[in-house]
Design an enzyme around this catalytic site. Structure first.
Site, PDB file in Angstrom:
ATOM      1  N   ARG A   1       0.803  -1.215   0.000  1.00 44.90           N
ATOM      2  CA  ARG A   1       0.000   0.000   0.000  1.00 44.90           C
ATOM      3  C   ARG A   1       0.842   1.275   0.000  1.00 44.90           C
ATOM      4  NH1 ARG A   1      -3.622  -2.434   4.868  1.00 44.90           N
ATOM      5  NH2 ARG A   1      -1.757  -3.740   5.066  1.00 44.90           N
TER       6      ARG A   1
ATOM      7  N   ASP B   1       6.031  -2.077  11.388  1.00 42.36           N
ATOM      8  CA  ASP B   1       5.390  -0.890  10.801  1.00 42.36           C
ATOM      9  C   ASP B   1       4.535  -0.117  11.811  1.00 42.36           C
ATOM     10  OD1 ASP B   1       3.231  -2.582  11.073  1.00 42.36           O
ATOM     11  OD2 ASP B   1       2.549  -2.418   8.996  1.00 42.36           O
TER      12      ASP B   1
ATOM     13  N   ALA C   1      29.771  44.081   0.754  1.00 41.17           N
ATOM     14  CA  ALA C   1      28.709  43.489  -0.053  1.00 41.17           C
ATOM     15  C   ALA C   1      29.231  43.036  -1.403  1.00 41.17           C
ATOM     16  CB  ALA C   1      27.601  44.514  -0.255  1.00 41.17           C
TER      17      ALA C   1
HETATM   18  C1  UD1 Z   1      -2.050  -6.457  11.350  1.00 44.21           C
HETATM   19  C2  UD1 Z   1      -2.969  -7.359  12.154  1.00 44.21           C
HETATM   20  C3  UD1 Z   1      -4.167  -6.541  12.608  1.00 44.21           C
HETATM   21  C4  UD1 Z   1      -3.691  -5.382  13.456  1.00 44.21           C
HETATM   22  C5  UD1 Z   1      -2.643  -4.550  12.717  1.00 44.21           C
HETATM   23  C6  UD1 Z   1      -1.999  -3.573  13.680  1.00 44.21           C
HETATM   24  C7  UD1 Z   1      -2.764  -9.664  11.372  1.00 44.21           C
HETATM   25  C8  UD1 Z   1      -3.346 -10.713  10.513  1.00 44.21           C
HETATM   26  N1  UD1 Z   1      -3.381  -8.472  11.348  1.00 44.21           N
HETATM   27  O1  UD1 Z   1      -2.748  -6.017  10.200  1.00 44.21           O
HETATM   28  O2  UD1 Z   1      -5.028  -7.343  13.381  1.00 44.21           O
HETATM   29  O3  UD1 Z   1      -4.787  -4.566  13.811  1.00 44.21           O
HETATM   30  O4  UD1 Z   1      -1.614  -5.386  12.171  1.00 44.21           O
HETATM   31  O5  UD1 Z   1      -1.138  -2.697  13.025  1.00 44.21           O
HETATM   32  O6  UD1 Z   1      -1.810  -9.900  12.062  1.00 44.21           O
HETATM   33  N2  UD1 Z   1       4.496  -9.430   7.971  1.00 44.21           N
HETATM   34  C9  UD1 Z   1       5.468 -10.390   7.842  1.00 44.21           C
HETATM   35  N3  UD1 Z   1       5.205 -11.497   7.092  1.00 44.21           N
HETATM   36  C10 UD1 Z   1       4.005 -11.699   6.500  1.00 44.21           C
HETATM   37  C11 UD1 Z   1       3.006 -10.717   6.652  1.00 44.21           C
HETATM   38  C12 UD1 Z   1       3.278  -9.586   7.400  1.00 44.21           C
HETATM   39  O7  UD1 Z   1       6.575 -10.254   8.355  1.00 44.21           O
HETATM   40  O8  UD1 Z   1       3.855 -12.736   5.852  1.00 44.21           O
HETATM   41  C13 UD1 Z   1       4.791  -8.234   8.746  1.00 44.21           C
HETATM   42  C14 UD1 Z   1       4.691  -6.955   7.928  1.00 44.21           C
HETATM   43  O9  UD1 Z   1       5.931  -6.647   7.343  1.00 44.21           O
HETATM   44  C15 UD1 Z   1       4.227  -5.925   8.949  1.00 44.21           C
HETATM   45  C16 UD1 Z   1       3.483  -6.738   9.982  1.00 44.21           C
HETATM   46  O10 UD1 Z   1       3.854  -8.085   9.777  1.00 44.21           O
HETATM   47  O11 UD1 Z   1       5.321  -5.275   9.557  1.00 44.21           O
HETATM   48  C17 UD1 Z   1       1.974  -6.581   9.855  1.00 44.21           C
HETATM   49  O12 UD1 Z   1       1.542  -6.938   8.554  1.00 44.21           O
HETATM   50  P1  UD1 Z   1       0.489  -6.072   7.774  1.00 44.21           P
HETATM   51  O13 UD1 Z   1       0.254  -6.711   6.458  1.00 44.21           O
HETATM   52  O14 UD1 Z   1       0.880  -4.651   7.786  1.00 44.21           O
HETATM   53  O15 UD1 Z   1      -0.812  -6.302   8.683  1.00 44.21           O
HETATM   54  P2  UD1 Z   1      -2.021  -5.316   8.939  1.00 44.21           P
HETATM   55  O16 UD1 Z   1      -2.963  -5.398   7.802  1.00 44.21           O
HETATM   56  O17 UD1 Z   1      -1.541  -3.994   9.329  1.00 44.21           O
HETATM   57 CA    CA Z   2       0.351  -2.959   9.214  1.00 44.10          CA
END
Ligand code: UD1
Ligand code: CA
Length: 490
Positions: free
Chosen positions: A19, A109, A386
């Protein structure tokens, strides 16, 4: 508070950050002088975890390079395919097979968590002897976050992701922040059971909570005192929101430490900036890097300072300064551009439209207007008029110029480097100085002026200038001083 040093902290940072729509990995985007991941690592550091695991995948080389510098002790765990937060946590636990005790899990993040908040989660976890303790927050707009479901008694029952939530669940304002303390054995056990029957076909770490509740394990929660601290960054709008919050936190911190900030909304600063009490910062000012401002100094409005030191009582107005040292009581601006290696002594003045680079000004010296000072050492009490240019570049090399104590450089001079203007020497205005000027001498480096009398009346007859000259008593004849000349210059 219970001593709750975690056995490990796991940071999940393998996702692509789709995103953000960026070539740069999401966690390497910056706010207030630090990457998102850098903020997370800085909040974790004081917890002194025995092990620190960072899960990387997408663009991992870049992120790995950053971690090597920011947190050299961190262990990198590779998640080849990003199959969800649950999968990422599982990969981390597989890489640390002997891990037991408390594990703090958080995302790369969510850059705003303070150490105190993380400590509060760990303390609750220890006090409650819980299997899982999750940090939740009540958000005014919970869209896109996982929602926390509770039973009639208020006990947590699980987390439902936004994309899997029905309208009723979507109304829940309590969200999952992504910060959890787990018992390592309980987490390992739960992650082994996690399915992918959800909208994203991913292994959700959030499902571990519901699973542990079903198994009758002790699952507790801590509600964050300030929901803004739990903001996650998924796109650039959220990055700006997070940055504003971090800005508020930093300016509030410095105001409480005795700094006057006249317009906090337009004052931005990095986390490494240092300010002393009774500093005043006016609007539209940005302080970057290791910028340090000492007591009684005033900076702004409209200043951008990077890695710059402003000593006590100095004033900087509408100026850009990078790698400069501004001495006590010095005044800079408006519209000055100080570049790296600029060192201004006490009570010096650098004024409007002056650019400096590798320039050392002795105390009480003045460069008030429209001047370039490059590669120069200027003594104490000197005055540079100047429109002076330190001509430091010959097209191939840069050369140095020295101006002695109490020297006086007349306006509009070109000092062609390498040059030495002696102590107490003068340079006549409009000179092109191509030889050194000894102490106490005046260097005159210009052709003699000649006046061609009556020229306007002869060559511009009938113009307003000619009329004005006639009215002032001029006539069109050449005077004897012009004798021997070849006629009027064109
Ligand atoms: C996630 C949570 C959500 C929470 C939110 C808080 C899950 C399924 N959802 O959603 O409930 O409210 O964070 O900010 O956990 N990442 C990995 N490997 C993966 C997928 C993600 O390392 O396979 C890491 C990403 O880099 C990121 C973090 O996990 O730093 C969260 O992933 P992201 O896709 O941002 O989840 P959200 O949709 O924010
Ligand atoms: Ca996130």
């Amino acid at each position: 508070m219970t001593d709750a040093r975690p056995a490990a902290v796991i940071v999940l940072a393998a996702g692509q950050g789709k995103r953000m729509k960026s070539a740069l990995p999401k966690v390497l985007h910056t706010m207030c002088g630090r990457t998102l991941l850098g903020h997370v690592l800085a909040a974790i550091e004081p917890l002194q975890p025995e092990r620190m695991l960072v899960v990387l995948g997408h663009e991992r080389d870049q992120v790995e390079g950053f971690i090597a510098e920011a947190a050299p002790k961190a262990e990198i765990v590779l998640q080849e395919q990003q199959r969800g937060t649950g999968h990422a946590a599982r990969v981390a636990l597989e890489a640390a097979a002997d891990l037991a005790g408390t594990v703090l899990v958080m995302h790369g993040d969510t850059p705003l968590f303070t150490t105190e908040t993380l400590q509060a989660v760990l303390a609750r976890h220890a006090e409650q002897r819980a299997d899982a303790t999750m940090l939740t927050a009540v958000m005014p707009d919970p869209t896109n976050y996982g929602r926390v479901t509770r039973d009639a008694d208020g006990h947590v029952t699980g987390i439902v992701e936004d994309r899997d939530a029905d309208d009723l669940v979507k109304q829940i304002q309590e969200i999952c922040t992504g910060v959890y303390a787990f018992d390592a054995v309980a987490l390992r056990d739960a992650l082994d059971q996690i399915a992918t029957d959800n909208a994203q076909q991913e292994e959700y770490l959030t499902d571990a909570i519901g699973l542990l509740v079903k198994e009758g394990k002790a699952v507790v929660s801590v509600v964050a005192g300030d929901w803004r601290e739990t903001l996650g960054v998924n796109d650039r709008v959220q990055l700006a929101d997070a940055r504003r919050y971090m800005r508020d936190r930093l300016v509030n911190h410095w105001m409480r430490a005795g700094v006057t900030i006249t317009d906090p909304q337009t004052t931005w600063m990095g986390v490494r900036v240092r300010l002393e009490p009774d500093v005043t910062i006016h609007q539209n000012t940005q302080l970057h890097g290791t910028t340090t401002i000492r007591s009684g100094a005033t900076v702004g409005p409209d200043c951008t300072l990077t890695n710059t030191v402003v000593e006590a009582g100095a004033t900087v107005v509408k100026s850009q300064c990078d790698g400069a040292e501004i001495g006590p009581g010095a005044t800079v601006g408006p519209y000055s551009y100080l570049r790296p290696g600029t060192r201004l002594g006490a009570r010096t003045k650098v004024g409007a439209f002056v650019e400096t680079k590798q320039a050392d000004l002795g105390e009480d010296s003045k460069v008030p207007h429209l001047t370039y000072v490059g590669d120069a050492t200027i003594g104490a009490g000197a005055n540079v008029g100047a429109g002076t240019v330190f001509v430091n570049y010959d097209g191939v090399d840069k050369h140095h110029t020295t101006v002695g104590d109490a020297a006086f450089v007349g306006s509009g001079s070109m000092l062609v480097a390498p040059r030495d203007i002696g102590a107490g020497a003068y340079v006549a205005a409009g000179s092109v100085i191509t030889e050194d000027v000894p102490p106490g001498a005046i260097g005159v480096g210009r052709s003699r002026q000649r006046n061609v009398l009556g020229w306007v009346l002869r060559r511009r007859a009938g113009t307003r200038s000619a009329q004005a000259a006639t009215a002032a008593g001029a006539d069109g004849t050449m005077e004897p001083t012009d004798a021997g000349q070849q006629g009027d210059p064109q």
